[in-house]
Design an enzyme around this catalytic site. Structure first.
Site, PDB file in Angstrom:
ATOM      1  N   ALA B 132       1.034  -0.907  -0.341  1.00 26.57           N
ATOM      2  CA  ALA B 132       0.224  -0.268   0.188  1.00 26.57           C
ATOM      3  C   ALA B 132       0.702   1.755   0.114  1.00 26.57           C
ATOM      4  O   ALA B 132       1.694   1.731   0.951  1.00 26.57           O
ATOM      5  CB  ALA B 132      -0.933   0.042   1.307  1.00 26.57           C
ATOM      6  N   GLU B 135      -2.059   6.978  -1.639  1.00 30.23           N
ATOM      7  CA  GLU B 135      -3.374   6.418  -0.904  1.00 30.23           C
ATOM      8  C   GLU B 135      -4.537   8.464  -1.361  1.00 30.23           C
ATOM      9  O   GLU B 135      -4.119   8.412  -2.982  1.00 30.23           O
ATOM     10  CB  GLU B 135      -2.604   8.158   0.195  1.00 30.23           C
ATOM     11  CG  GLU B 135      -2.027   7.654   1.058  1.00 30.23           C
ATOM     12  CD  GLU B 135      -0.807   8.774   2.045  1.00 30.23           C
ATOM     13  OE1 GLU B 135      -1.401   9.859   1.923  1.00 30.23           O
ATOM     14  OE2 GLU B 135      -0.127   7.929   2.572  1.00 30.23           O
ATOM     15  N   LEU B 346     -16.552  -6.824 -33.188  1.00 24.82           N
ATOM     16  CA  LEU B 346     -18.231  -7.512 -32.731  1.00 24.82           C
ATOM     17  C   LEU B 346     -19.580  -6.359 -32.657  1.00 24.82           C
ATOM     18  O   LEU B 346     -20.417  -6.728 -33.249  1.00 24.82           O
ATOM     19  CB  LEU B 346     -17.930  -7.460 -31.216  1.00 24.82           C
ATOM     20  CG  LEU B 346     -17.659  -8.254 -30.891  1.00 24.82           C
ATOM     21  CD1 LEU B 346     -16.702  -8.199 -28.815  1.00 24.82           C
ATOM     22  CD2 LEU B 346     -17.269  -9.354 -30.931  1.00 24.82           C
ATOM     23  N   GLU B 371       0.944   0.826 -10.978  1.00 22.78           N
ATOM     24  CA  GLU B 371       2.490   0.809 -11.285  1.00 22.78           C
ATOM     25  C   GLU B 371       2.679   1.939 -12.405  1.00 22.78           C
ATOM     26  O   GLU B 371       4.129   1.960 -12.850  1.00 22.78           O
ATOM     27  CB  GLU B 371       3.041  -0.257 -11.710  1.00 22.78           C
ATOM     28  CG  GLU B 371       2.577  -1.475 -11.520  1.00 22.78           C
ATOM     29  CD  GLU B 371       3.365  -1.685 -10.292  1.00 22.78           C
ATOM     30  OE1 GLU B 371       5.139  -1.102 -10.019  1.00 22.78           O
ATOM     31  OE2 GLU B 371       2.806  -2.870  -9.282  1.00 22.78           O
TER      32      GLU B 371
HETATM   33  C1  LIG Z   1      -6.642  -1.755 -10.174  1.00 19.64           C
HETATM   34  C2  LIG Z   1      -5.500  -1.051  -9.500  1.00 19.64           C
HETATM   35  C3  LIG Z   1      -5.301  -1.365  -8.873  1.00 19.64           C
HETATM   36  C4  LIG Z   1      -4.295  -0.618  -7.830  1.00 19.64           C
HETATM   37  N1  LIG Z   1      -3.360  -1.659  -6.635  1.00 19.64           N
HETATM   38  C5  LIG Z   1      -2.609  -0.831  -6.413  1.00 19.64           C
HETATM   39  C6  LIG Z   1      -1.758  -1.316  -5.297  1.00 19.64           C
HETATM   40  O1  LIG Z   1      -1.760  -2.335  -4.866  1.00 19.64           O
HETATM   41  N2  LIG Z   1      -1.351  -0.717  -4.367  1.00 19.64           N
HETATM   42  C7  LIG Z   1      -1.188   0.905  -4.896  1.00 19.64           C
HETATM   43  O2  LIG Z   1      -0.646   1.243  -3.629  1.00 19.64           O
HETATM   44  N3  LIG Z   1      -1.749   1.258  -5.541  1.00 19.64           N
HETATM   45  C8  LIG Z   1      -2.337   0.785  -6.092  1.00 19.64           C
HETATM   46  N4  LIG Z   1      -3.148   1.066  -7.049  1.00 19.64           N
HETATM   47  C9  LIG Z   1      -2.698   2.748  -7.234  1.00 19.64           C
HETATM   48  C10 LIG Z   1      -2.496   3.336  -8.526  1.00 19.64           C
HETATM   49  O3  LIG Z   1      -1.201   2.766  -7.939  1.00 19.64           O
HETATM   50  C11 LIG Z   1      -2.672   4.761  -8.150  1.00 19.64           C
HETATM   51  O4  LIG Z   1      -3.458   4.623  -9.139  1.00 19.64           O
HETATM   52  C12 LIG Z   1      -1.686   5.591  -9.657  1.00 19.64           C
HETATM   53  O5  LIG Z   1      -0.114   5.258  -9.422  1.00 19.64           O
HETATM   54  C13 LIG Z   1      -2.003   6.962 -10.299  1.00 19.64           C
HETATM   55  O6  LIG Z   1      -2.049   7.495  -9.222  1.00 19.64           O
HETATM   56  P1  LIG Z   1      -4.027   8.334  -9.133  1.00 19.64           P
HETATM   57  O7  LIG Z   1      -4.985   7.726  -8.957  1.00 19.64           O
HETATM   58  O8  LIG Z   1      -3.813   8.900  -7.855  1.00 19.64           O
HETATM   59  O9  LIG Z   1      -4.207   9.687 -10.266  1.00 19.64           O
HETATM   60  P2  LIG Z   1      -2.805  11.107 -10.042  1.00 19.64           P
HETATM   61  O10 LIG Z   1      -1.991  10.555  -9.741  1.00 19.64           O
HETATM   62  O11 LIG Z   1      -4.025  11.584  -9.588  1.00 19.64           O
HETATM   63  O12 LIG Z   1      -2.729  10.938 -11.724  1.00 19.64           O
HETATM   64  C14 LIG Z   1      -4.315  12.132 -12.353  1.00 19.64           C
HETATM   65  C15 LIG Z   1      -3.748  11.525 -13.527  1.00 19.64           C
HETATM   66  O13 LIG Z   1      -2.581  12.971 -14.102  1.00 19.64           O
HETATM   67  C16 LIG Z   1      -1.301  12.412 -14.529  1.00 19.64           C
HETATM   68  N5  LIG Z   1      -0.224  13.392 -13.711  1.00 19.64           N
HETATM   69  C17 LIG Z   1      -0.234  13.005 -12.185  1.00 19.64           C
HETATM   70  N6  LIG Z   1       1.412  13.763 -12.345  1.00 19.64           N
HETATM   71  C18 LIG Z   1       2.025  13.916 -13.262  1.00 19.64           C
HETATM   72  C19 LIG Z   1       2.868  14.474 -13.690  1.00 19.64           C
HETATM   73  N7  LIG Z   1       3.677  15.609 -13.703  1.00 19.64           N
HETATM   74  N8  LIG Z   1       2.943  15.238 -15.167  1.00 19.64           N
HETATM   75  C20 LIG Z   1       2.007  13.959 -16.472  1.00 19.64           C
HETATM   76  N9  LIG Z   1       1.057  13.884 -16.122  1.00 19.64           N
HETATM   77  C21 LIG Z   1       0.900  13.912 -14.660  1.00 19.64           C
HETATM   78  C22 LIG Z   1      -1.430  10.466 -14.154  1.00 19.64           C
HETATM   79  O14 LIG Z   1      -0.532   9.984 -14.963  1.00 19.64           O
HETATM   80  C23 LIG Z   1      -2.829  10.679 -14.252  1.00 19.64           C
HETATM   81  O15 LIG Z   1      -3.894  10.974 -15.187  1.00 19.64           O
HETATM   82  C24 LIG Z   1      -4.078   0.881  -8.191  1.00 19.64           C
HETATM   83  C25 LIG Z   1      -5.069   1.259  -9.282  1.00 19.64           C
HETATM   84  C26 LIG Z   1      -5.776   0.525 -10.066  1.00 19.64           C
HETATM   85  C27 LIG Z   1      -6.584   1.487 -10.883  1.00 19.64           C
END
Ligand SMILES: Cc1cc2nc3c(=O)[nH]c(=O)nc-3n(C[C@H](O)[C@H](O)[C@H](O)COP(=O)(O)OP(=O)(O)OC[C@H]3O[C@@H](n4cnc5c(N)ncnc54)[C@H](O)[C@@H]3O)c2cc1C
Lengths: 363, 393
Positions: B132, B135, B346, B371
């Site tokens: 984890a 956040e 489809l 990731e």
């Molecule tokens: C199915 C699923 C499984 C997951 N499993 C885990 C898990 O096991 N453990 C865990 O810790 N997390 C997990 N996650 C979380 C995942 O790692 C995060 O959702 C991901 O890193 C993106 O963070 P965010 O959702 O907060 O998006 P944000 O960071 O808020 O990003 C929103 C958008 O802004 C873009 N963005 C952000 N910063 C920049 C920048 N500097 N320049 C350009 N674009 C930018 C991003 O690419 C994205 O398009 C999971 C997510 C999903 C969907």
């Protein structure tokens, strides 16, 4: 096991080709383009090093290093000047056709005189629409553009056969959209007698595939150079208070260009590796060609874009990269014909689609 | 150069294929239909454990001197691709230490590996580990995590909210990333193993997702959660060396090409289904259809080669940040194109919402997010390629 290591031999060959291409081709690319020729001195130098012979049989002074070695060398030469690369390869992909359809003896017999005479060139032509017609053992017709100002041996590749003519070849210089260091002419055959002719569909497919891989390898070089040149420029050029490369939209574009170049190279190397494994690789070679063509029209116009108005001017070579790339993609039947070949098996197969050689036997 | 998996890998691929066809695919379809993660007491998991799956990679020995061994990232990546071909959601639901394992292997002490990984060496019952980092307020911008840790004698007190952690509610323990001082950014980061049942760990909420429904993505809270100091991964000294953040990122580094390979698996699945559908519909030889299938296959081929290269470098302990990011930036879009094309072929059949391709279309999108999003991969690449500053003026 999966391994991307190039043998020490290939690594050495690569660095030799890279240095020569940089110092002797890229450094003078505008002059080569204006001269429409590489000149005797360069020809002598490249002949001594033997880069055009890495894949040829020993009987022709070749090193028989295989398709991967050829691809590695051609990328470097393409990064130097793809037109010059064609001009410095007396046989070019024409050798593939003679070898695949006529066999080694035919190749030796037809190629020896070409290799013996400095400046002589064998040329392969193929288009997706027929350009020539034959009657009574002679050929008539016109080919709108060939990247050459001299042709000593013309190899015409058709769908199921290939033939060779030596006389009755007329060349009319044209400006040429790209690849000008190789020359640029309209080619006419006026009752040109056929000296050799072979029929074989599998062999024409195989020769065509190797020819496409040849052009694709040159394209990888052009794309790499366009990417590197524009990336370096973007690090120097300042706008809105920072190097333009540090504006995220351009930084991401540059990252995507780098990925495109690597992807093209990997498909080319994979197809070459398949050929070296004895696989016909017809579909893989065509696929590599298509990928290179598609990415050429992503990488080179964006390279120009990164230079803005300066990219449009002849002071920088990026406009040339774009023209050379576009010209290369037109050769040997062009993109759509290659796409046809690359996808042909998909229309016929039943069951899982394989991505890699031998995949159907993995599981 | 050799572009073939070795015999041992091919053997494992054959096993994965059988397992995929007979168990993984049906379980994935079931979870998707029911709209819930496969429950931990599902017989499927018992079956996997009986087959010897769900164990740790840790052999019980201290990790070998790294430079000396050639790794097997390539083999694992090939198998991950194949499992994802059958169902990526189910593959993530497999018992095992999961993403919690890499930090324990790379940063943990011998004693910690012994404590937390030993149970994963046996096969008494299905067990899970979890990881984890994310956040509600910090995903891509990892440095922005706010969950905190403060020392209190022999324990640490953890507070904060975590999101989307795979398998968290069923896990024996969760590797939780927190900060000891948010103003320090990454240098303030610490990783703790928080054991299930620890008072203060709770509020588990299994998220409802668009796809990949077979495994749980779970949000949870830490409220005055007391964790023994012995659970600080690597111990204090590790962080004194300021290696905290690097530890987390290293584990990502090893997994990025694997995630990309999973995307290739999904894409391949979509391509096979799309081609089969087109054949049955009698349009497979239609030039417009075939050209697009050709492009999809070509892009998946590029994607696979990019993955293989990144894993090959990892196996030889060569820096692979560029190559790993390249594969992760490229493969998900190639796979998305495959699934999306499948939907178009489809047509109205896709609109029904009950075709495998429709499921793959929903599943695949996550691969460009987890990731490190596609944008974050480009950011990492651009730092290498053009020295893109971390904090643009
Ligand atoms: C199915 C699923 C499984 C997951 N499993 C885990 C898990 O096991 N453990 C865990 O810790 N997390 C997990 N996650 C979380 C995942 O790692 C995060 O959702 C991901 O890193 C993106 O963070 P965010 O959702 O907060 O998006 P944000 O960071 O808020 O990003 C929103 C958008 O802004 C873009 N963005 C952000 N910063 C920049 C920048 N500097 N320049 C350009 N674009 C930018 C991003 O690419 C994205 O398009 C999971 C997510 C999903 C969907």
């Amino acid at each position: 096991m999966i391994d991307f290591t190039l043998s020490p031999e290939l690594t050495l060959l690569q660095s030799t080709a890279r240095e020569l291409a940089r110092d002797r081709l890229a450094a003078v690319e505008r002059r080569l383009e204006a001269d429409r020729d590489v000149g005797d001195e360069l020809r002598r130098l490249f002949d001594e090093v033997g880069l055009a012979r890495v894949e040829l049989p020993e009987a022709l002074g070749g090193a028989e290093l295989g398709a991967l070695a050829r691809a590695v060398v051609l990328e470097e030469l393409g990064a130097g000047d793809p037109g010059a690369a064609l001009a410095l390869d007396p046989l070019g992909p024409a050798a593939y056709v003679v070898q695949e359809l006529g066999g080694s003896e035919a190749l030796t017999a037809l190629a020896k005189p070409i290799l013996a005479e400095p400046g002589a060139r064998a040329l392969l032509v193929h288009d997706h629409r027929p350009r020539f017609h034959e009657s009574g053992g002679t050929v008539q017709g016109q080919f709108p553009w060939v990247p050459a100002d001299r042709v000593d041996l013309l190899v015409v590749l058709e769908m199921e056969r290939a033939y060779v003519v030596r006389e009755g070849i007329h060349l009319e210089p044209v400006r040429g959209a790209g690849l000008r260091a190789a020359g640029a002419s309209e080619l006419r055959l006026d009752g040109a007698p056929i000296v050799e002719s072979w029929v074989s569909t599998p062999a024409t497919l195989q020769a065509h595939a190797r020819g496409r891989l040849y052009v694709a390898s040159l394209l990888v070089g052009v794309l790499r150079r366009a990417y590197e040149y524009s990336r370096d420029y973007a690090l120097e050029r300042v706008a809105f208070g920072r190097p333009i490369a540090h504006h995220q939209s351009l930084a991401f574009l540059i990252a995507d260009m780098a990925t495109a170049v690597d992807g093209c190279r990997m498909l080319v190397h994979e197809a070459a590796w398949r050929l070296d494994q004895g696989d016909p690789a017809v579909e893989a070679c065509a696929g590599a060609f298509v990928e290179c063509c598609e990415q050429a029209m992503f990488v080179t116009p964006n390279a120009l874009q990164l230079l803005g108005g300066h990219g449009f001017m002849l002071d920088h070579p990026v406009e040339k990269f774009m023209r050379d790339a576009r010209a290369l993609t037109l050769l040997l039947g062009g993109v759509d014909a290659a796409r046809e070949e690359s996808g042909r098996d998909l229309g016929e197969r039943d069951g899982p689609v394989a991505l890699t050689l031998g995949e159907s036997s993995w599981t | 150069m050799d572009l073939r998996p070795d015999d041992a890998t091919r053997e494992r691929l054959a096993q994965a294929r059988t397992l995929g066809r007979e168990l993984i695919r049906p379980v994935g379809l079931e979870a998707d239909r029911l709209g819930r993660p496969t429950p931990p007491d599902h017989p499927f998991f018992e079956q996997l454990v009986r087959l010897g799956l769900g164990r740790t990679r840790w052999t019980g020995e201290p990790p070998k001197k790294r430079a000396a061994v050639v790794g097997n990232a390539r083999g694992m990546l090939c198998v991950a691709e194949e499992l994802s071909y059958w169902d990526r959601g189910v593959a993530v639901s497999f018992p095992g230490p999961g993403l919690g394992e890499p930090p324990l292997l790379s940063m943990g002490t011998d004693e910690q590996r012994e404590r937390f990984l030993t149970p994963f060496r046996g096969s008494d019952r299905p067990r899970w580990g979890s990881f984890a980092m994310t956040e509600p307020g910090a995903g891509s911008d990892v440095a922005g995590i706010r969950a905190s840790a403060r020392r209190d004698g022999d324990t640490w007190i953890l507070d904060g909210d975590k999101s989307f952690a795979a398998n968290a509610s069923r896990a024996d323990w969760i590797v939780v990333w927190v900060t000891v001082d948010a103003s320090l950014g990454r240098e303030g980061h610490r990783a703790f193993v928080v054991e299930q049942g620890t008072p203060g760990l709770g509020g588990f909420h299994v998220e409802r997702k668009m796809g990949l429904k077979a495994y749980e993505s779970t949000s949870f809270t830490l409220r005055e959660c007391r964790v023994p100091a012995a659970n600080l991964i690597g111990g204090e000294e590790h962080y004194a060396r300021r290696a905290g953040f690097k530890g987390a990122m290293q584990s990502f580094n090893a997994t990025r090409p694997t995630i990309a390979a999973m995307a290739v698996g999904i894409g391949r699945s979509a391509l096979d289904e799309a081609a089969a559908f087109a054949r049955e519909a009698g349009v497979l030889r239609d030039v417009r259809v075939r050209d697009r299938l050709e492009r999809v296959r070509r892009r998946l081929r590029v994607a696979r080669l990019l993955c293989w290269r990144a894993a090959w470098l990892a196996d030889h302990r060569q820096p692979n940040v560029m190559e790993a990011s390249m594969s992760k930036a490229f493969a998900p879009t190639a796979a998305f194109e495959a699934a999306s094309l499948g939907m178009e072929l489809l047509g109205m059949e896709g609109g029904r919402g009950d075709h495998l391709i429709e499921k793959l279309f929903r599943d695949v999108k996550a691969m460009d997010i987890v990731e490190g999003t596609g944008q974050i991969q480009r950011l990492l690449m651009a730092r290498k390629l053009v020295g893109l500053p971390r904090d643009p003026a």
